[in-house]
Design a protein around this motif. Structure first.
Motif, PDB file in Angstrom:
ATOM      1  N   LYS A   1      71.856 115.043 -63.072  1.00 37.05           N
ATOM      2  CA  LYS A   1      72.245 115.391 -64.803  1.00 37.05           C
ATOM      3  C   LYS A   1      71.277 115.181 -65.456  1.00 37.05           C
ATOM      4  O   LYS A   1      70.640 114.862 -66.089  1.00 37.05           O
ATOM      5  CB  LYS A   1      73.629 114.202 -64.543  1.00 37.05           C
ATOM      6  CG  LYS A   1      73.892 114.037 -65.866  1.00 37.05           C
ATOM      7  CD  LYS A   1      73.945 112.352 -65.754  1.00 37.05           C
ATOM      8  CE  LYS A   1      74.603 111.941 -67.107  1.00 37.05           C
ATOM      9  NZ  LYS A   1      75.281 110.470 -66.927  1.00 37.05           N
TER      10      LYS A   1
ATOM     11  N   CYS B   1      73.572 113.655 -71.516  1.00 40.81           N
ATOM     12  CA  CYS B   1      73.604 111.623 -71.494  1.00 40.81           C
ATOM     13  C   CYS B   1      75.165 111.921 -71.869  1.00 40.81           C
ATOM     14  O   CYS B   1      75.568 112.786 -72.458  1.00 40.81           O
ATOM     15  CB  CYS B   1      72.553 111.639 -73.192  1.00 40.81           C
ATOM     16  SG  CYS B   1      71.310 111.613 -71.967  1.00 40.81           S
ATOM     17  N   GLU B   2      75.692 111.427 -72.005  1.00 43.90           N
ATOM     18  CA  GLU B   2      77.094 110.866 -71.725  1.00 43.90           C
ATOM     19  C   GLU B   2      76.549 108.900 -72.805  1.00 43.90           C
ATOM     20  O   GLU B   2      76.390 108.041 -72.274  1.00 43.90           O
ATOM     21  CB  GLU B   2      77.825 110.188 -71.321  1.00 43.90           C
ATOM     22  CG  GLU B   2      77.726 111.090 -69.916  1.00 43.90           C
ATOM     23  CD  GLU B   2      79.055 110.799 -68.896  1.00 43.90           C
ATOM     24  OE1 GLU B   2      80.588 110.898 -68.734  1.00 43.90           O
ATOM     25  OE2 GLU B   2      78.542 110.549 -67.732  1.00 43.90           O
ATOM     26  N   TYR B   3      77.490 109.545 -74.696  1.00 45.10           N
ATOM     27  CA  TYR B   3      77.282 108.223 -75.247  1.00 45.10           C
ATOM     28  C   TYR B   3      78.889 108.033 -75.938  1.00 45.10           C
ATOM     29  O   TYR B   3      79.587 109.079 -76.385  1.00 45.10           O
ATOM     30  CB  TYR B   3      76.585 107.889 -75.783  1.00 45.10           C
ATOM     31  CG  TYR B   3      75.623 106.846 -76.467  1.00 45.10           C
ATOM     32  CD1 TYR B   3      75.407 105.787 -76.081  1.00 45.10           C
ATOM     33  CD2 TYR B   3      76.373 107.241 -78.026  1.00 45.10           C
ATOM     34  CE1 TYR B   3      75.100 104.729 -76.791  1.00 45.10           C
ATOM     35  CE2 TYR B   3      76.113 105.402 -78.934  1.00 45.10           C
ATOM     36  CZ  TYR B   3      75.677 104.562 -78.810  1.00 45.10           C
ATOM     37  OH  TYR B   3      74.927 103.866 -79.261  1.00 45.10           O
TER      38      TYR B   3
ATOM     39  N   LYS C   1      81.016 110.432 -75.572  1.00 44.90           N
ATOM     40  CA  LYS C   1      80.414 112.487 -75.816  1.00 44.90           C
ATOM     41  C   LYS C   1      79.433 112.504 -74.263  1.00 44.90           C
ATOM     42  O   LYS C   1      78.683 112.098 -74.216  1.00 44.90           O
ATOM     43  CB  LYS C   1      80.078 112.966 -77.470  1.00 44.90           C
ATOM     44  CG  LYS C   1      81.432 112.748 -77.986  1.00 44.90           C
ATOM     45  CD  LYS C   1      81.161 112.343 -79.374  1.00 44.90           C
ATOM     46  CE  LYS C   1      82.772 112.463 -80.467  1.00 44.90           C
ATOM     47  NZ  LYS C   1      82.253 112.358 -81.634  1.00 44.90           N
ATOM     48  N   THR C   2      79.139 114.195 -74.584  1.00 42.35           N
ATOM     49  CA  THR C   2      77.822 114.671 -74.199  1.00 42.35           C
ATOM     50  C   THR C   2      76.871 114.993 -74.893  1.00 42.35           C
ATOM     51  O   THR C   2      77.388 115.756 -76.312  1.00 42.35           O
ATOM     52  CB  THR C   2      77.751 115.272 -72.878  1.00 42.35           C
ATOM     53  OG1 THR C   2      78.693 116.427 -73.314  1.00 42.35           O
ATOM     54  CG2 THR C   2      79.406 114.804 -71.504  1.00 42.35           C
TER      55      THR C   2
ATOM     56  N   CYS D   1      68.959 111.796 -76.853  1.00 38.45           N
ATOM     57  CA  CYS D   1      68.988 111.505 -75.012  1.00 38.45           C
ATOM     58  C   CYS D   1      68.039 111.742 -74.703  1.00 38.45           C
ATOM     59  O   CYS D   1      66.849 112.955 -74.743  1.00 38.45           O
ATOM     60  CB  CYS D   1      69.877 112.748 -75.095  1.00 38.45           C
ATOM     61  SG  CYS D   1      69.785 112.726 -73.501  1.00 38.45           S
TER      62      CYS D   1
END
Length: 222
Positions: free
Chosen positions: A112, A115-117, A120-121, A138
């Motif tokens: 991977k 980042c996912e937050y 959203k990526t 990120c």
């Protein structure tokens, strides 16, 4: 008379000789029965102590290395059966998103890298502001680190929040309360005919300092 008896005996003799052929040969039935039982009594060779058999039926000699089929690790054929390698496989990356099991040890084929937050990526090292008060990045470990703005205390009693701005602002400048009336800071303000007020310097949250003069019928005597 003798001729008549002979003529009657000949057809009976013919019938007695033909009937066994029409019924069939008992040996033929025995052969057919044997053919039917062959498929039901298949006997396999016993390779115990002599070799090993994989899942596909292939036979391997003692000491030969092979893959039995149920394991991706190689095995050695022994008198007690297959002895398979059990290596200490390296740990997979905690962010691995694609694992292959083609070899003896599982391999990570894809890590991977985002980042996912909040649904959203974001790319590695990408900076973004999910809200006017937050600044985020990120990180290489796929985690998002954020800093929340530390707003200064507004110098007014009626601050407002503008769109796309994190901290409140004083649109009309510093001020304070004189009773229930808001007066600007830095100047004296006549709140009524008999009262003059002024905000404390830098202490906007304190009520204004007011000076009340003597009045007669609402008119100042000074």
């Amino acid at each position: 008379m003798g001729l008549l008896l002979l003529a009657a005996f000949v057809p009976l003799l013919a019938l007695s000789t033909v009937s066994p052929a029409t019924v069939g040969n008992p040996e033929d039935y025995a052969a057919d029965e044997a053919e039917r039982t062959v498929g039901e009594n298949i006997v396999f060779d016993d390779y115990r102590g002599k070799g090993c058999v994989d899942d596909s039926g292939f036979v391997y000699k003692l000491g030969e290395r092979f893959y039995p089929g149920h394991s991706n690790c190689p095995c050695v054929c022994t008198e007690d059966g297959p002895v398979c390698d059990q290596p200490e496989c390296p740990k997979l990356h905690p962010k691995c998103t694609k694992v292959e099991h083609n070899g003896c040890c599982p391999e990570c084929k894809e890590v991977k890298n985002f980042c996912e937050y909040r649904g959203k990526t974001y790319k590695i090292l990408e900076e973004f502001k999910p809200s006017p008060c937050e600044w985020c990045r990120c990180e290489p470990n796929n985690e998002v680190h954020c800093v929340v703005s530390d707003c200064a205390v507004p110098e007014c009693v009626n601050p407002v929040y503008e769109p796309e701005q994190c901290c409140p602002i004083c649109k009309n400048g510093p001020n304070c309360f004189a009773g229930t009336t808001i007066i600007p800071a830095g100047i004296e303000v006549k709140v009524d005919d008999c009262t003059i007020c002024r905000c404390h310097n830098g202490d906007w949250w304190k009520p204004a300092q007011c000076l009340r003069r003597e009045c007669l019928n609402g008119q100042s005597l000074s």
